[in-house]
Design a protein around this motif. Structure first.
Motif, PDB file in Angstrom:
ATOM      1  N   CYS A  16     -17.613  -9.942 -13.331  1.00 64.90           N
ATOM      2  CA  CYS A  16     -16.776  -8.927 -12.677  1.00 64.90           C
ATOM      3  C   CYS A  16     -16.036  -9.514 -11.484  1.00 64.90           C
ATOM      4  O   CYS A  16     -14.845  -9.259 -11.308  1.00 64.90           O
ATOM      5  N   LEU A  25      -7.901  -6.740 -13.231  1.00 61.47           N
ATOM      6  CA  LEU A  25      -8.348  -5.357 -13.252  1.00 61.47           C
ATOM      7  C   LEU A  25      -7.459  -4.482 -12.373  1.00 61.47           C
ATOM      8  O   LEU A  25      -6.969  -4.909 -11.336  1.00 61.47           O
ATOM      9  N   GLN A  29     -10.397   0.257 -11.758  1.00 60.48           N
ATOM     10  CA  GLN A  29     -11.452  -0.501 -12.416  1.00 60.48           C
ATOM     11  C   GLN A  29     -12.284  -1.284 -11.397  1.00 60.48           C
ATOM     12  O   GLN A  29     -13.505  -1.359 -11.515  1.00 60.48           O
TER      13      GLN A  29
END
Length: 72
Positions: A16, A25, A29
């Protein structure tokens, strides 16, 4: 078993962060992932408390290879 959960949690967190750093992203998000990662971290703390463990207890010593989880 908690060691495997912690390993997967750390791998997901790193992925991530990489995606956020690369701008892959949307802002929504990023916010959702940040909240999710915080909740996962809190859940791991709760599980460790429930079983009377420290996070360091989850790190397996693999002998000459070192430890399974990075030491923070």
């Amino acid at each position: 078993m908690l060691t495997v959960v912690e390993l997967v949690r750390q791998l997901v967190e790193r992925q991530c962060v990489r995606r956020m750093d690369h701008g892959d992203l949307a802002d929504e998000q990023v916010e959702a992932l940040g909240l999710t990662l915080m909740r996962l971290d809190e859940a791991m703390d709760d599980l460790c408390d429930r079983f009377g463990l420290e996070r360091s207890d989850l790190n397996l010593d693999l002998g000459p290879l070192g430890t399974l989880l990075p030491r923070d």
